[in-house]
Design an enzyme around this catalytic site. Structure first.
Site, PDB file in Angstrom:
ATOM      1  N   CYS B 439     -14.704  21.784  25.209  1.00 20.00           N
ATOM      2  CA  CYS B 439     -13.910  20.569  25.426  1.00 20.00           C
ATOM      3  C   CYS B 439     -14.350  19.466  24.451  1.00 20.00           C
ATOM      4  O   CYS B 439     -14.170  19.611  23.255  1.00 20.00           O
ATOM      5  CB  CYS B 439     -14.003  20.137  26.893  1.00 20.00           C
ATOM      6  SG  CYS B 439     -12.693  18.987  27.349  1.00 20.00           S
ATOM      7  N   HIS B 540     -12.699  25.240  30.365  1.00 20.00           N
ATOM      8  CA  HIS B 540     -13.879  25.159  31.224  1.00 20.00           C
ATOM      9  C   HIS B 540     -13.967  26.434  32.037  1.00 20.00           C
ATOM     10  O   HIS B 540     -12.977  27.121  32.247  1.00 20.00           O
ATOM     11  CB  HIS B 540     -13.777  23.956  32.151  1.00 20.00           C
ATOM     12  CG  HIS B 540     -13.806  22.651  31.419  1.00 20.00           C
ATOM     13  ND1 HIS B 540     -14.937  22.196  30.782  1.00 20.00           N
ATOM     14  CD2 HIS B 540     -12.842  21.738  31.193  1.00 20.00           C
ATOM     15  CE1 HIS B 540     -14.666  21.030  30.214  1.00 20.00           C
ATOM     16  NE2 HIS B 540     -13.400  20.732  30.441  1.00 20.00           N
TER      17      HIS B 540
END
Lengths: 273, 602
Positions: B439, B540
């Site tokens: 991310c 994630h």
């Protein structure tokens, strides 16, 4: 002139606040000694006279511009490979640790000596004074303070939350005959706007009759942690000590914004705040 | 499939009870009754039970959150009434009347229990998880709930809502199939300069400072969202296990606190006060908390739990008795320190205790400012590895794997990497050890970061990333992704899954790390340079499935198959929740607990 700083939990900031108050008194030309009746720690400092005391008291001694000595921490309990070593007045003695009465009398003996030698003794308690399961075993907190009628200031750490509950609960669990010694409280490790705390502080003052004597921000001083069973460093270099003292001095410059030092002096002198 | 035929069979067959061996189940919650696998009332159109949702196939009536027809007493009642009335036709109009009858008879609001803490970090989250699993194992439908959570660890529910990760874990403990935003209606994500991103019902609501949050949002939208979710959950579940926030006795903000006693009052919850004994002063904190509550709220505290004791519980017994005498509240038990790795909740607790130095493979995680979603790394704690969070550039040279995690503020994190020398320390390891950016960490590894509208940093900016990938990050396209995805690890073709929650997008010239399955066909995700051991992704949860975890650990050359786990983290967690529930069941006086907290339940 005597005072004791007690904590609502361990790590509330007793050691540092005691050191600051020692330094403040010293700056007012008052001869002051630190004191902690009983220390449970794996880290110790060896004094000039060969006594082993908690590192916190050594640092507080330097803050008071005096050399650390054994009387400042008459009972040191050191964890040593699963066993607890008890060091009384600097010497390792083979004594019965469950006999807290005799430990207390030895502690009082050291305290009385310091009281004779210095104008002021600034004591700190150990852990929380409200461990009701251990009340009979208490050497460092109210059993000590009440024996010598020492006014007490409660330090609560706001960082982990519930500070009002911690302060009020500690006061509630103080035996009624000793509550008159609880003169005030200090809220430690606060970052935000003090205005937000005002109503809560007012309520605690009203409920307990204790006065709020300070709200202090997180103070970043390189104090060695006492209660962790880490590696014991037996000494400090002069540079480290000087840096510590210098950081105390810089905090004290603006300390009146955070702590009512004059009220603490009045309390220690036995007058009401 | 002929649903009417199935319903006809069910009507004839009568009550059959739960079907724990079903290969598809549990569809709603563990312990559910499967007599009416096909609902005889579908589509009931009753908004208390279901909702219209839009799918690629058009609008349909969704029963995902309906538990009514899967509760044993309801099933038994309907089966007996069907028999009495001799209903055999699935389209018999009298069925509708049975639905209303059963609702009147059995649909009473669920019992709410709230765990409040004497301090933060008292153990509320794990207590809620343990109670959810304990109650679920008894065959009840149960849900966790935290009205307001401040955390940078969030996850995406299957309906696309963003909620705190810990509530997702508690939902797993409750053995729920489809948790939604109601289990955490307000999520607060701290940003810089005292601002907080406020997520309401799983969607971004606005950015506020403390003053506008407490004085404007809380009294209006805030309390409304809390009330609504509590109402919905109590309708759906037999038990709602709520978690407070911080201490309920912050008397200075008492009237503005919607996370503790006010929520308990709304839910008519009985409360348990949990106290961490680790720091000392536990009796004082417990007594002080109870005594500072106004009398009406004080009455709700029906039990006390001491938590995190290292040592002999008998040492606390006298004190516990004294506390019971002083407060009139029973001590339900003393929970020992639990040595199993549990997911971490917020960065406040990220400290030395999170460093396990005994593992064989050394994974260094760059401790960025405003570090986020570090729950990504939780699966690694169950492997023979050391996970070391560090802000020291010198630690990089001893790493076997380097991870640059997510952050709430990429440009700020990048500035910190520059000024601390962390950028060069990481780059020096290129091609030597795997470097994984997740991310925000992935964005940091790219070439240029363009934020002309100031979406990420608050002010327009353009920054050079570490330049490990030939890729550009841009925030001006307004993308803000939240989705649960599945696909394959490109290099091995093995299955993996994860979820995305980020602003900004990356335009990359590199090979993709993952291939995702979407309704529009396969989509490439992430960047990879195999020869330079560089990996970047927005996903994630990438270590949850064994594929990527094993692939990276093998790359270190220290991986011995027999020493590592091939389990999906989801199964590991399931196991962990059972162990946690076992510890609580052993340590609490369950008779007293059931009498006080479950006696009023169904």
């Amino acid at each position: 002139m005597n005072i004791i700083f007690l904590g609502t939990s361990s790590n509330a900031g007793k050691t540092l606040i005691s050191a600051l108050f020692c330094r403040y008194l010293r700056s007012k030309m008052i001869m002051v000694s630190p004191f902690k009746a009983l220390n449970l720690s794996s880290r110790s400092f060896v004094t000039d006279d060969g006594s082993e005391i908690g590192v916190g008291q050594a640092l507080q001694a330097w803050a008071s511009d005096i050399r650390p000595n054994g009387r400042m921490n008459p009972v040191l309990m050191k964890a040593d490979g699963g066993k607890i070593k008890v060091i009384v007045n600097g010497a390792r003695e083979n004594i019965d640790t469950s006999d807290r009465g005799s430990l207390l009398s030895r502690a009082l003996w050291s305290f009385d000596e310091l009281s004779d030698m210095f104008e002021a003794v600034v004591a700190e308690g150990s852990g929380s004074p409200a461990e009701i399961n251990l009340r009979d075993h208490d050497v460092a907190n109210m059993n000590f303070a009440s024996s010598r009628n020492i006014p007490a200031i409660l330090v609560g750490d706001i960082e982990k939350g519930g500070v009002f509950a911690g302060i009020y609960g500690t006061w509630l669990l103080t035996e009624e005959k000793n509550r008159h010694l609880m003169k005030g409280f200090i809220i430690n490790k606060y970052y935000g706007d003090k205005e937000i705390l005002k109503s809560g502080i007012g309520r605690i003052e009203e409920l307990t009759g204790m006065r709020c004597l300070g709200v202090i921000p997180y103070i970043d001083v390189s104090l060695p942690e006492e209660d962790t069973f880490g590696s014991a460093k037996e000494g400090y270099s002069d540079i480290e000590i000087d840096a510590f003292i210098a950081s105390l001095d810089s905090i004290i410059e603006n300390i009146t914004e955070h702590i009512d030092m004059e009220a603490l002096v009045r309390i220690a002198s036995g007058s009401s705040a | 499939m002929d649903c009417l035929k199935k319903v006809r069979e069910e009507l004839e067959r009568g009550w059959t009870g739960p079907n724990p061996d079903c290969e598809y189940g549990p569809c709603h919650y563990y312990g559910q009754d499967c007599t009416y696998c096909f609902c005889p009332f579908y589509p009931c159109g009753d908004e208390e039970l279901g909702e219209n949702i839009t799918t690629p196939k058009g609008k349909i009536w969704s029963c995902m959150q309906c538990h009514h027809i899967h509760r044993t007493p309801v099933c038994k009642y309907i089966a007996s009434r069907v028999k009495e009335l001799n209903i055999t036709d699935p389209e018999d109009p009298r069925l509708r009347g049975l639905l209303n009858e059963s609702k009147d008879k059995f649909m009473v609001p669920g019992k709410a229990i709230m765990v409040v803490g004497a301090t933060s970090d008292a153990g509320k989250s794990i207590a809620v998880a343990a109670l959810c699993r304990i109650i679920s194992r008894k065959g009840y439908s149960v849900t966790p709930m935290k009205t307001q959570n401040m955390s940078l660890n969030s996850m995406i529910t299957s309906d696309g809502s963003e909620i705190a990760s810990i509530q997702m874990l508690q939902a797993k403990a409750a053995q729920l199939r489809h948790p939604d935003h109601n289990i955490n209606p307000i999520l607060l994500k701290p940003m810089k300069n005292g601002m907080t991103q406020v997520i309401v019902n799983g969607k971004h609501f606005g950015d506020m400072d403390v003053d506008s949050y407490y004085n404007e949002f809380v009294p209006s939208e805030g309390i409304d969202a809390v009330k609504k979710s509590i109402g919905i959950l109590r309708k759906r579940y037999e038990f709602v296990i709520m978690e407070g926030a911080g201490s309920p006795a912050e008397i200075n903000i008492y009237d503005k606190d919607i996370a503790n006693m006010r929520a308990a009052e709304t839910a008519d919850a009985d409360c348990i006060l949990i106290v961490n004994v680790q720091w000392g002063g536990a009796f004082a904190y417990a007594l002080g908390t109870i005594e500072l509550l106004p009398p009406n709220d004080r009455k709700r505290i029906k039990g006390i739990i001491f938590n995190n004791l290292r040592g002999d519980p008998s040492s606390l017994k006298d004190g516990a008795k004294e506390l019971e005498r002083l407060t009139g509240v029973p001590v339900l038990g003393i929970i020992p320190h639990i040595g199993i790795p549990l997911p971490r909740e917020d960065s406040l607790t990220l400290g030395s205790s999170d460093t396990n130095d005994e593992g064989k493979i050394r994974i260094c995680v760059v401790k960025l400012p405003k570090i986020a979603n570090f729950t990504d790394l939780d699966p690694l704690y169950h492997e023979n590895v050391s996970v070391i969070y560090t802000d020291e550039p010198k630690d990089m040279k001893d790493a076997d794997v380097i991870i640059i995690p997510g952050t709430k503020d990429t440009t700020d994190a990048l500035r910190w990497m520059r000024s601390s020398g962390m950028d060069d320390a990481v780059k020096a390891m290129k091609g030597i050890v795997p470097i994984i950016g997740i991310c925000g960490g992935y964005q940091i590894m790219c070439g240029t970061l363009n934020d002309p509208l100031g979406i990420e940093g608050g002010v327009p900016s353009s920054a050079e990333g570490l330049g490990l990938f030939s890729a550009t990050v841009r925030w001006d396209t307004g993308t803000c992704k939240r989705a649960v995805v599945s696909g394959t690890l490109a290099v091995t073709g093995e299955d993996m899954s994860g979820y995305e929650v980020h602003s900004g997008e990356t335009v990359t010239d590199e090979s993709p790390l993952f291939e995702l399955r979407t309704k529009d066909g396969p989509v490439n995700e992430g960047s990879v340079r195999y020869d330079e051991k560089l990996f970047g992704t927005y996903l994630h949860g990438i270590f949850d499935a064994p594929a990527f975890r094993r692939y990276i650990l093998k790359m270190t050359g220290k991986y011995v198959t027999s020493e590592f786990s091939d389990m999906h983290y989801s199964d590991v967690l399931d196991d962990t929740m059972d162990k946690l529930a076992d510890v609580f069941e052993r340590s609490l006086n369950m008779n007293v607990f059931e009498k006080i907290f479950m006696g009023g339940g169904q």
